[in-house]
Scaffold this motif. Structure first.
Motif, mmCIF file in Angstrom:
data_model
loop_
_atom_site.group_PDB
_atom_site.id
_atom_site.type_symbol
_atom_site.label_atom_id
_atom_site.label_comp_id
_atom_site.label_asym_id
_atom_site.label_seq_id
_atom_site.Cartn_x
_atom_site.Cartn_y
_atom_site.Cartn_z
ATOM 1 N N GLY A 169 41.149 34.771 34.996
ATOM 2 C CA GLY A 169 40.299 35.313 33.938
ATOM 3 C C GLY A 169 38.822 35.127 34.188
ATOM 4 O O GLY A 169 38.023 36.061 34.020
ATOM 5 N N ASP A 170 38.420 33.914 34.611
ATOM 6 C CA ASP A 170 36.994 33.668 34.832
ATOM 7 C C ASP A 170 36.450 34.485 35.999
ATOM 8 O O ASP A 170 35.319 34.979 35.950
ATOM 9 N N VAL A 171 37.255 34.659 37.031
ATOM 10 C CA VAL A 171 36.827 35.463 38.179
ATOM 11 C C VAL A 171 36.707 36.923 37.761
ATOM 12 O O VAL A 171 35.737 37.613 38.100
ATOM 13 N N ILE A 210 33.413 39.308 37.833
ATOM 14 C CA ILE A 210 33.389 40.577 38.565
ATOM 15 C C ILE A 210 32.889 41.690 37.659
ATOM 16 O O ILE A 210 32.060 42.510 38.062
ATOM 17 N N VAL A 211 33.398 41.719 36.425
ATOM 18 C CA VAL A 211 32.971 42.746 35.468
ATOM 19 C C VAL A 211 31.492 42.562 35.137
ATOM 20 O O VAL A 211 30.750 43.544 35.005
ATOM 21 N N ALA A 212 31.024 41.301 35.019
ATOM 22 C CA ALA A 212 29.616 41.039 34.739
ATOM 23 C C ALA A 212 28.717 41.536 35.865
ATOM 24 O O ALA A 212 27.574 41.933 35.625
ATOM 25 N N ASP A 237 34.381 47.215 39.221
ATOM 26 C CA ASP A 237 35.657 47.509 38.568
ATOM 27 C C ASP A 237 36.742 46.641 39.205
ATOM 28 O O ASP A 237 36.907 46.658 40.432
ATOM 29 N N PRO A 238 37.499 45.861 38.420
ATOM 30 C CA PRO A 238 38.530 44.987 38.991
ATOM 31 C C PRO A 238 39.607 45.743 39.769
ATOM 32 O O PRO A 238 40.117 45.245 40.764
#
Length: 133
Positions: A59-61, A65-67, A71-72
């Protein structure tokens, strides 16, 4: 009786043809010895890729990435497109860059700080130092 003999003969020919075709298909497959190194490297590469995918699923990664505006789904696609050598390089870099990994560097820094504070008469930690006044 004539039709029965013809159908038996036809059935025998069809089954014979099927048997011949089935045995020809089996002989086309070639087996070769797989060395231990090749098997280990294959499973190591799969394991390395799985470790990176697991890290990407955290979740934190994913939030980071989104920040950053990535796009994941695209990040996962790019990770899947990497070669085995690139995946191994990334994992090695992740292991070497982990926080607190450089214990000797930290101990040397603490030693230097204590030495300087002893020389400036702020502390008296080492017996072999003299204050500079």
């Amino acid at each position: 009786m004539g039709i029965l003999n013809i159908s038996k003969k036809g059935m025998a020919i069809a089954l014979s043809a099927q048997l011949v075709l089935a045995t020809q298909a089996v002989t086309l497959a070639q087996a070769e010895m797989l060395g231990t190194d090749a098997a280990i490297s294959k499973y190591t590469a799969l394991s390395n890729r799985a470790v990176l995918m697991d890290e990407l699923q955290r979740g934190d990664v994913r939030d980071q990435i989104v920040a950053m505006g990535v796009d994941p789904v695209e990040a996962e696609a790019r990770l899947a497109a990497l070669s085995d050598a690139e995946v191994a390089t990334i994992l090695t870099q992740m292991e070497n860059d982990s926080a607190g990994a450089d214990i000797l560097g930290i101990l040397f820094t603490v030693f230097v700080v204590l030495l300087v504070t002893d020389l400036l008469c702020f502390t008296r930690f080492f017996n072999f130092t003299r204050c500079v006044r």
